[in-house]
Write a protein that holds these residues in place. Structure first.
Motif, PDB file in Angstrom:
ATOM      1  N   MET A   1       1.401   4.927  -4.575  1.00 24.36           N
ATOM      2  CA  MET A   1       1.590   3.801  -5.182  1.00 24.36           C
ATOM      3  C   MET A   1       0.152   3.427  -5.137  1.00 24.36           C
ATOM      4  O   MET A   1      -0.693   3.460  -4.054  1.00 24.36           O
ATOM      5  N   ASP A   2      -0.477   2.975  -6.226  1.00 26.93           N
ATOM      6  CA  ASP A   2      -2.024   2.617  -6.234  1.00 26.93           C
ATOM      7  C   ASP A   2      -2.078   0.996  -5.836  1.00 26.93           C
ATOM      8  O   ASP A   2      -1.705   0.155  -6.647  1.00 26.93           O
ATOM      9  N   PHE A   3      -2.277   0.720  -4.766  1.00 30.89           N
ATOM     10  CA  PHE A   3      -2.434  -0.549  -4.359  1.00 30.89           C
ATOM     11  C   PHE A   3      -3.681  -1.430  -4.639  1.00 30.89           C
ATOM     12  O   PHE A   3      -3.521  -2.518  -4.527  1.00 30.89           O
ATOM     13  N   ASP A  70     -11.203  -0.266  -1.732  1.00 32.43           N
ATOM     14  CA  ASP A  70     -10.844   1.131  -0.962  1.00 32.43           C
ATOM     15  C   ASP A  70     -10.367   0.975   0.034  1.00 32.43           C
ATOM     16  O   ASP A  70      -9.392   1.817   0.296  1.00 32.43           O
ATOM     17  N   THR A  71     -10.866   0.198   1.041  1.00 27.91           N
ATOM     18  CA  THR A  71     -10.429   0.315   2.450  1.00 27.91           C
ATOM     19  C   THR A  71      -9.291  -0.384   2.930  1.00 27.91           C
ATOM     20  O   THR A  71      -8.038   0.181   3.583  1.00 27.91           O
ATOM     21  N   GLN A  77      -1.794   2.308   2.132  1.00 29.20           N
ATOM     22  CA  GLN A  77      -1.442   3.685   2.116  1.00 29.20           C
ATOM     23  C   GLN A  77      -0.919   4.227   3.416  1.00 29.20           C
ATOM     24  O   GLN A  77       0.499   4.685   3.688  1.00 29.20           O
ATOM     25  N   ARG A  78      -1.477   3.989   4.706  1.00 20.49           N
ATOM     26  CA  ARG A  78      -1.173   4.264   5.960  1.00 20.49           C
ATOM     27  C   ARG A  78       0.039   3.671   6.348  1.00 20.49           C
ATOM     28  O   ARG A  78       0.982   4.091   7.003  1.00 20.49           O
ATOM     29  N   LYS A  79      -0.039   2.050   6.065  1.00 21.17           N
ATOM     30  CA  LYS A  79       1.032   1.152   6.847  1.00 21.17           C
ATOM     31  C   LYS A  79       2.587   1.677   5.861  1.00 21.17           C
ATOM     32  O   LYS A  79       3.500   1.544   6.461  1.00 21.17           O
ATOM     33  N   THR A  80       2.464   1.794   4.822  1.00 21.67           N
ATOM     34  CA  THR A  80       3.671   2.148   3.880  1.00 21.67           C
ATOM     35  C   THR A  80       4.175   3.394   4.224  1.00 21.67           C
ATOM     36  O   THR A  80       5.259   3.840   3.906  1.00 21.67           O
ATOM     37  N   ALA A  81       3.194   4.420   4.364  1.00 17.85           N
ATOM     38  CA  ALA A  81       3.652   5.975   4.881  1.00 17.85           C
ATOM     39  C   ALA A  81       4.265   6.051   6.226  1.00 17.85           C
ATOM     40  O   ALA A  81       5.163   6.807   6.704  1.00 17.85           O
ATOM     41  N   ALA A  82       4.065   4.977   6.984  1.00 20.07           N
ATOM     42  CA  ALA A  82       4.498   5.225   8.559  1.00 20.07           C
ATOM     43  C   ALA A  82       6.263   4.718   8.640  1.00 20.07           C
ATOM     44  O   ALA A  82       6.571   4.026   7.717  1.00 20.07           O
TER      45      ALA A  82
END
Length: 82
Positions: A1-3, A70-71, A77-82
């Protein structure tokens, strides 16, 4: 997903009061640029928690995670991948 499609309109509408996407670059520092302050970061976190279904821990509330679109997107991305 493009946040970025979630984060950028929030930043533009709530801190820059515009819908002009050119008003801020995705890699621009929101903090050093004076676009958001500590209260703004808390507003942003509240929005992200409600919109993205995440919880931001106190130790994650650092400029490295919320300094630019960007950050912020990379953090999500990291939070939703965990």
């Amino acid at each position: 997903m493009d946040f970025k499609t979630i984060v950028k309109p929030f930043i533009l509408g709530n801190f820059l009061f515009t819908d002009d996407a050119a008003a801020v670059a995705d890699d621009s520092s929101l903090i050093r640029g004076g676009i958001v302050d500590s209260t703004g970061i808390l507003e942003l976190i509240e929005f992200l928690e409600a919109t993205c279904g995440i919880r931001v821990a106190a130790e994650e509330m650092v400029p490295a995670n919320f300094d630019s679109i960007d950050t912020i997107s990379a953090f999500l991305q990291r939070k939703t991948a965990a």
